[in-house]
Design a protein around this motif. Structure first.
Motif, mmCIF file in Angstrom:
data_model
loop_
_atom_site.group_PDB
_atom_site.id
_atom_site.type_symbol
_atom_site.label_atom_id
_atom_site.label_comp_id
_atom_site.label_asym_id
_atom_site.label_seq_id
_atom_site.Cartn_x
_atom_site.Cartn_y
_atom_site.Cartn_z
ATOM 1 N N ASP A 17 0.817 -1.221 0.000
ATOM 2 C CA ASP A 17 0.000 0.000 0.000
ATOM 3 C C ASP A 17 0.851 1.271 0.000
ATOM 4 O O ASP A 17 0.338 2.369 0.169
ATOM 5 C CB ASP A 17 -0.992 0.000 1.158
ATOM 6 N N ASP A 18 2.139 1.125 -0.232
ATOM 7 C CA ASP A 18 3.018 2.286 -0.390
ATOM 8 C C ASP A 18 2.892 2.838 -1.806
ATOM 9 O O ASP A 18 2.278 2.220 -2.676
ATOM 10 C CB ASP A 18 4.483 1.878 -0.156
ATOM 11 N N THR A 19 3.532 3.954 -2.054
ATOM 12 C CA THR A 19 3.607 4.473 -3.417
ATOM 13 C C THR A 19 4.449 3.509 -4.249
ATOM 14 O O THR A 19 5.228 2.712 -3.705
ATOM 15 C CB THR A 19 4.273 5.859 -3.459
ATOM 16 N N ALA A 20 4.335 3.604 -5.537
ATOM 17 C CA ALA A 20 5.112 2.734 -6.421
ATOM 18 C C ALA A 20 6.614 2.908 -6.188
ATOM 19 O O ALA A 20 7.362 1.932 -6.178
ATOM 20 C CB ALA A 20 4.758 3.016 -7.879
ATOM 21 N N GLU A 21 7.043 4.139 -5.968
ATOM 22 C CA GLU A 21 8.457 4.402 -5.759
ATOM 23 C C GLU A 21 8.955 3.775 -4.460
ATOM 24 O O GLU A 21 10.020 3.146 -4.421
ATOM 25 C CB GLU A 21 8.737 5.908 -5.755
ATOM 26 N N THR A 22 8.191 3.956 -3.392
ATOM 27 C CA THR A 22 8.585 3.383 -2.101
ATOM 28 C C THR A 22 8.551 1.870 -2.160
ATOM 29 O O THR A 22 9.469 1.196 -1.689
ATOM 30 C CB THR A 22 7.664 3.902 -0.982
ATOM 31 N N PHE A 23 7.502 1.317 -2.754
ATOM 32 C CA PHE A 23 7.412 -0.126 -2.899
ATOM 33 C C PHE A 23 8.637 -0.661 -3.643
ATOM 34 O O PHE A 23 9.301 -1.596 -3.188
ATOM 35 C CB PHE A 23 6.129 -0.527 -3.643
ATOM 36 N N SER A 24 8.941 -0.075 -4.783
ATOM 37 C CA SER A 24 10.060 -0.548 -5.603
ATOM 38 C C SER A 24 11.393 -0.432 -4.872
ATOM 39 O O SER A 24 12.234 -1.337 -4.951
ATOM 40 C CB SER A 24 10.124 0.225 -6.918
ATOM 41 N N SER A 25 11.594 0.667 -4.157
ATOM 42 C CA SER A 25 12.880 0.844 -3.468
ATOM 43 C C SER A 25 13.030 -0.139 -2.311
ATOM 44 O O SER A 25 14.121 -0.665 -2.083
ATOM 45 C CB SER A 25 13.056 2.284 -2.988
ATOM 46 N N ARG A 26 11.951 -0.434 -1.615
ATOM 47 C CA ARG A 26 12.036 -1.414 -0.519
ATOM 48 C C ARG A 26 12.204 -2.827 -1.058
ATOM 49 O O ARG A 26 12.957 -3.623 -0.504
ATOM 50 C CB ARG A 26 10.808 -1.312 0.377
ATOM 51 N N LEU A 27 11.502 -3.148 -2.116
ATOM 52 C CA LEU A 27 11.634 -4.471 -2.720
ATOM 53 C C LEU A 27 13.069 -4.689 -3.203
ATOM 54 O O LEU A 27 13.628 -5.778 -3.046
ATOM 55 C CB LEU A 27 10.650 -4.637 -3.875
ATOM 56 N N ALA A 28 13.676 -3.660 -3.743
ATOM 57 C CA ALA A 28 15.037 -3.752 -4.272
ATOM 58 C C ALA A 28 16.073 -4.067 -3.191
ATOM 59 O O ALA A 28 17.163 -4.545 -3.506
ATOM 60 C CB ALA A 28 15.409 -2.468 -4.999
ATOM 61 N N LEU A 29 15.739 -3.834 -1.935
ATOM 62 C CA LEU A 29 16.662 -4.132 -0.842
ATOM 63 C C LEU A 29 16.710 -5.623 -0.517
ATOM 64 O O LEU A 29 17.627 -6.079 0.168
ATOM 65 C CB LEU A 29 16.269 -3.340 0.419
ATOM 66 N N MET A 30 15.734 -6.370 -1.007
ATOM 67 C CA MET A 30 15.682 -7.812 -0.765
ATOM 68 C C MET A 30 16.578 -8.529 -1.760
ATOM 69 O O MET A 30 16.750 -8.060 -2.890
ATOM 70 C CB MET A 30 14.241 -8.322 -0.957
ATOM 71 N N PRO A 31 17.115 -9.700 -1.375
ATOM 72 C CA PRO A 31 17.823 -10.514 -2.370
ATOM 73 C C PRO A 31 16.870 -10.863 -3.518
ATOM 74 O O PRO A 31 15.663 -11.032 -3.307
ATOM 75 C CB PRO A 31 18.219 -11.770 -1.588
ATOM 76 N N THR A 32 17.390 -10.982 -4.719
ATOM 77 C CA THR A 32 16.559 -11.234 -5.896
ATOM 78 C C THR A 32 15.697 -12.488 -5.736
ATOM 79 O O THR A 32 14.521 -12.479 -6.094
ATOM 80 C CB THR A 32 17.446 -11.345 -7.152
ATOM 81 N N VAL A 33 16.258 -13.547 -5.190
ATOM 82 C CA VAL A 33 15.493 -14.785 -4.983
ATOM 83 C C VAL A 33 14.287 -14.509 -4.096
ATOM 84 O O VAL A 33 13.169 -14.955 -4.379
ATOM 85 C CB VAL A 33 16.390 -15.891 -4.380
ATOM 86 N N SER A 34 14.482 -13.763 -3.034
ATOM 87 C CA SER A 34 13.379 -13.433 -2.122
ATOM 88 C C SER A 34 12.357 -12.518 -2.793
ATOM 89 O O SER A 34 11.159 -12.636 -2.526
ATOM 90 C CB SER A 34 13.916 -12.780 -0.850
ATOM 91 N N GLN A 35 12.810 -11.622 -3.648
ATOM 92 C CA GLN A 35 11.877 -10.770 -4.393
ATOM 93 C C GLN A 35 10.922 -11.618 -5.223
ATOM 94 O O GLN A 35 9.710 -11.384 -5.214
ATOM 95 C CB GLN A 35 12.630 -9.831 -5.335
ATOM 96 N N HIS A 36 11.477 -12.585 -5.949
ATOM 97 C CA HIS A 36 10.637 -13.438 -6.795
ATOM 98 C C HIS A 36 9.628 -14.221 -5.953
ATOM 99 O O HIS A 36 8.453 -14.319 -6.315
ATOM 100 C CB HIS A 36 11.498 -14.409 -7.601
#
Length: 137
Positions: A17-36
């Motif tokens: 429920d964050d903005t797209a920018e905040t969501f994307s920046s927080r997701l990017a902090l996760m390891p890629t495997v965890s993102q998927h």
């Protein structure tokens, strides 16, 4: 190992429920495997609860582009393609803001096909996610 072991440490760190920018920046902090695994888990969870329409109609629809990539990485190529097809119903570029998606209804054949693939392709989501987690941890 369960795929959840790679999602749980980040579960409260990324909010749909964050903005797209905040969501994307927080997701990017996760390891890629965890993102998927995070994005595909959210998608299957929403679909199992109320269908693909619920996924897109709620804030979780913000992560649809990443879930397309995630399903592809899990080896669920048809599931990924069907989610991409569903996203096109909402226009291009895909709207990250849920208010732009909430009044659009998906065709029933997309809803049904996605749900079927989620449960059957390469053994279903849970098997594919656990296999992916084991291979990439």
């Amino acid at each position: 190992m369960s795929y959840w072991d790679l999602v749980a440490p980040y579960w409260d760190e990324v909010r749909t429920d964050d903005t797209a920018e905040t969501f994307s920046s927080r997701l990017a902090l996760m390891p890629t495997v965890s993102q998927h695994l995070f994005t595909t888990h959210w998608t299957q969870s929403e679909v199992q609860n109320g269908g693909l329409g619920q996924f897109f109609g709620n804030s979780t629809g913000i992560l649809a582009p990443e879930a397309v990539t995630g399903f592809r990485e899990l080896g669920m190529l048809e599931t990924s393609a069907e989610l991409a097809r569903a996203m096109r119903v909402y226009g291009e570029p895909y709207p990250r803001d849920w208010s732009a998606r909430e009044s659009i209804t998906l065709p029933l054949e997309i809803e049904d096909r996605f749900s079927e693939l989620l449960e059957t392709e390469v053994g279903g989501f849970w098997e594919a996610a656990d296999r992916f987690a084991m291979k990439n941890s």
